[in-house]
Design a protein around this motif. Structure first.
Motif, PDB file in Angstrom:
ATOM      1  N   LYS A 214     -58.679  91.707 -50.008  1.00 30.91           N
ATOM      2  CA  LYS A 214     -57.536  91.490 -49.397  1.00 30.91           C
ATOM      3  C   LYS A 214     -56.529  90.454 -49.830  1.00 30.91           C
ATOM      4  O   LYS A 214     -55.329  91.093 -50.133  1.00 30.91           O
ATOM      5  CB  LYS A 214     -57.954  91.029 -47.842  1.00 30.91           C
ATOM      6  N   THR A 215     -56.983  89.627 -50.192  1.00 32.59           N
ATOM      7  CA  THR A 215     -56.331  88.101 -51.049  1.00 32.59           C
ATOM      8  C   THR A 215     -57.309  88.073 -52.010  1.00 32.59           C
ATOM      9  O   THR A 215     -58.394  88.415 -52.270  1.00 32.59           O
ATOM     10  CB  THR A 215     -55.676  87.430 -50.152  1.00 32.59           C
ATOM     11  N   THR A 216     -56.783  87.013 -52.941  1.00 26.02           N
ATOM     12  CA  THR A 216     -57.397  86.654 -54.169  1.00 26.02           C
ATOM     13  C   THR A 216     -58.913  86.364 -53.696  1.00 26.02           C
ATOM     14  O   THR A 216     -59.841  86.621 -54.562  1.00 26.02           O
ATOM     15  CB  THR A 216     -56.706  85.235 -54.624  1.00 26.02           C
ATOM     16  N   ASN A 217     -59.121  85.456 -52.589  1.00 25.17           N
ATOM     17  CA  ASN A 217     -60.497  84.829 -52.482  1.00 25.17           C
ATOM     18  C   ASN A 217     -60.889  85.255 -51.067  1.00 25.17           C
ATOM     19  O   ASN A 217     -61.412  84.792 -50.270  1.00 25.17           O
ATOM     20  CB  ASN A 217     -60.372  83.345 -52.589  1.00 25.17           C
ATOM     21  N   ASP A 218     -60.481  86.579 -50.616  1.00 29.94           N
ATOM     22  CA  ASP A 218     -60.882  87.142 -49.276  1.00 29.94           C
ATOM     23  C   ASP A 218     -61.137  88.561 -49.526  1.00 29.94           C
ATOM     24  O   ASP A 218     -60.467  89.487 -49.926  1.00 29.94           O
ATOM     25  CB  ASP A 218     -59.424  87.143 -48.358  1.00 29.94           C
ATOM     26  N   TRP A 219     -62.421  88.948 -49.288  1.00 29.41           N
ATOM     27  CA  TRP A 219     -62.667  90.341 -49.314  1.00 29.41           C
ATOM     28  C   TRP A 219     -63.222  90.888 -48.017  1.00 29.41           C
ATOM     29  O   TRP A 219     -63.906  90.197 -47.259  1.00 29.41           O
ATOM     30  CB  TRP A 219     -64.122  90.377 -50.325  1.00 29.41           C
ATOM     31  N   PHE A 220     -62.996  92.173 -47.803  1.00 31.84           N
ATOM     32  CA  PHE A 220     -63.253  92.821 -46.325  1.00 31.84           C
ATOM     33  C   PHE A 220     -64.167  94.052 -46.444  1.00 31.84           C
ATOM     34  O   PHE A 220     -64.343  94.387 -45.153  1.00 31.84           O
ATOM     35  CB  PHE A 220     -61.978  93.088 -45.720  1.00 31.84           C
ATOM     36  N   HIS A 221     -64.685  94.486 -47.651  1.00 29.12           N
ATOM     37  CA  HIS A 221     -65.597  95.597 -47.308  1.00 29.12           C
ATOM     38  C   HIS A 221     -66.343  95.668 -48.728  1.00 29.12           C
ATOM     39  O   HIS A 221     -65.835  95.288 -49.856  1.00 29.12           O
ATOM     40  CB  HIS A 221     -64.810  96.896 -47.196  1.00 29.12           C
ATOM     41  N   THR A 222     -67.500  96.515 -48.770  1.00 26.25           N
ATOM     42  CA  THR A 222     -68.279  96.598 -49.776  1.00 26.25           C
ATOM     43  C   THR A 222     -69.018  97.452 -49.751  1.00 26.25           C
ATOM     44  O   THR A 222     -69.246  98.196 -48.684  1.00 26.25           O
ATOM     45  CB  THR A 222     -69.347  95.093 -49.913  1.00 26.25           C
ATOM     46  N   GLY A 223     -69.780  97.942 -50.987  1.00 25.83           N
ATOM     47  CA  GLY A 223     -70.776  98.912 -51.232  1.00 25.83           C
ATOM     48  C   GLY A 223     -71.464  99.036 -52.370  1.00 25.83           C
ATOM     49  O   GLY A 223     -70.913  98.149 -53.398  1.00 25.83           O
ATOM     50  N   ILE A 224     -72.432  99.879 -52.636  1.00 24.08           N
ATOM     51  CA  ILE A 224     -72.958 100.214 -53.853  1.00 24.08           C
ATOM     52  C   ILE A 224     -72.235 101.038 -54.718  1.00 24.08           C
ATOM     53  O   ILE A 224     -71.752 102.249 -54.360  1.00 24.08           O
ATOM     54  CB  ILE A 224     -74.416 100.608 -53.663  1.00 24.08           C
ATOM     55  N   VAL A 225     -71.977 100.826 -56.180  1.00 30.11           N
ATOM     56  CA  VAL A 225     -71.450 101.669 -57.133  1.00 30.11           C
ATOM     57  C   VAL A 225     -72.522 102.683 -57.776  1.00 30.11           C
ATOM     58  O   VAL A 225     -73.803 101.931 -58.138  1.00 30.11           O
ATOM     59  CB  VAL A 225     -70.823 100.902 -58.121  1.00 30.11           C
ATOM     60  N   THR A 226     -72.307 103.923 -57.367  1.00 26.01           N
ATOM     61  CA  THR A 226     -73.651 104.927 -57.902  1.00 26.01           C
ATOM     62  C   THR A 226     -73.216 105.579 -59.260  1.00 26.01           C
ATOM     63  O   THR A 226     -73.972 106.066 -59.768  1.00 26.01           O
ATOM     64  CB  THR A 226     -73.796 105.852 -56.958  1.00 26.01           C
ATOM     65  N   ALA A 227     -71.731 105.385 -59.731  1.00 22.99           N
ATOM     66  CA  ALA A 227     -71.316 106.150 -60.795  1.00 22.99           C
ATOM     67  C   ALA A 227     -70.020 105.981 -61.041  1.00 22.99           C
ATOM     68  O   ALA A 227     -69.038 105.498 -60.014  1.00 22.99           O
ATOM     69  CB  ALA A 227     -71.505 107.816 -60.680  1.00 22.99           C
ATOM     70  N   ILE A 228     -69.618 105.889 -62.417  1.00 27.62           N
ATOM     71  CA  ILE A 228     -68.116 105.497 -62.958  1.00 27.62           C
ATOM     72  C   ILE A 228     -67.890 106.832 -63.609  1.00 27.62           C
ATOM     73  O   ILE A 228     -68.484 107.308 -64.559  1.00 27.62           O
ATOM     74  CB  ILE A 228     -68.272 104.253 -63.744  1.00 27.62           C
ATOM     75  N   ASN A 229     -66.645 107.191 -63.011  1.00 24.58           N
ATOM     76  CA  ASN A 229     -66.066 108.514 -63.803  1.00 24.58           C
ATOM     77  C   ASN A 229     -64.598 108.678 -64.072  1.00 24.58           C
ATOM     78  O   ASN A 229     -64.013 108.514 -63.235  1.00 24.58           O
ATOM     79  CB  ASN A 229     -66.287 109.793 -62.841  1.00 24.58           C
TER      80      ASN A 229
END
Length: 272
Positions: A214-229
């Motif tokens: 959201k801002t430099t030191n403010d995060w509001f959602h997360t999850g697991i990375v399963t693949a990068i394409n």
């Protein structure tokens, strides 16, 4: 495993039935919750009813319909054997063996196993972010204020790490806060900022944790990375929906463009 609250969701204290002398409001709510969750995957089953802790005629009929759909004795009574059928998705998500040649594969496959068992939140007593899946991820906590995306992520990391006899809390503290994990990543120098990720995609790996900034030191959602394409990451994330909300109602497999979003990445490499 550190996060074992789900085990409490797998049992009821006594058989529950209409006008039952051993009826327990919390157990009836559990039953009603699972009847509703079942109806989401089987919309013609006739198992959706109110969640109010009262085993009335509507709940009895929903139980009878569930028993009919599962080819078991139709008596309207939920004993532990019938409850085991209701909660089977949760048990399979947390206890089915998961294969993987390394921790990253275990994390991804554990997340996929949860996904296929359809974790979904409910609205109970006018409170969203409720129900057995949420409580399992959030160590018994639930309600509108309890966003559960980080609870889901930590449950997955914990479950996968435990296969290798590792404690995920050596990587990060037990928390429900994206900010806490983001700050931990900065302190340990294992958080890749979005600017760096955009120019050096090789730093991103399956099994890592994404954090929407959201801002430099403010995060509001997360999850697991399963693949990068290319410019895209595939994810499995909780408390989301088709729009990628941070306060949705399900675990979903999503695709995000990390080069067009402020997405930081927390590496699990130290645990690997």
């Amino acid at each position: 495993m550190q996060k074992t609250f789900y085990k409490k969701e797998l049992v009821i204290k006594a058989p529950q039935q209409r006008r039952g002398t051993s009826n327990n409001k919390k157990d009836v709510e559990k039953i009603q919750s699972w009847l509703n969750l079942y109806s989401m995957q089987h919309p013609s089953s006739g198992t959706a009813a109110g969640i109010d802790g009262d085993f009335g005629p509507a709940t009895e009929k929903a139980v009878l319909n569930f028993q009919k759909a599962n080819n078991v004795t139709q008596n309207g009574i939920v004993d532990q054997k019938t409850f085991d059928l209701l909660v089977l998705p949760l048990k399979k998500a947390f206890e089915d063996p998961v294969q993987g040649s390394n921790l990253r594969e275990l994390v991804v496959n554990t997340a996929k196993n949860h996904l296929k068992n359809h974790p979904f939140e409910l609205v109970i007593h006018n409170q969203s972010n409720s129900g057995p899946w949420v409580r399992s991820y959030m160590d018994g906590n639930e309600g509108s204020d309890w966003f559960w995306c980080m609870g889901f992520v930590q449950a997955i990391i914990d479950q996968a790490a435990s296969v290798q006899g590792k404690n995920f809390k050596t990587l990060m503290p037990l928390t429900y806060s994206c900010d806490t994990v983001g700050t931990t990543g900065l302190q340990k120098k294992i958080l890749t900022r979005f600017q760096t990720a955009r120019t050096n995609p090789s730093l991103l790996k399956p099994g890592d944790i994404f954090l929407l900034q959201k801002t430099t030191n403010d995060w509001f959602h997360t999850g697991i990375v399963t693949a990068i394409n290319g410019d895209l990451i595939e994810t499995i994330e909780g408390n989301t929906n088709s729009d990628g909300s941070h306060n949705g109602n399900a675990v979903m497999n999503r695709i995000r463009n990390y080069k067009q979003s402020k997405i930081d990445f927390f590496s699990i490499e130290a645990l690997v």
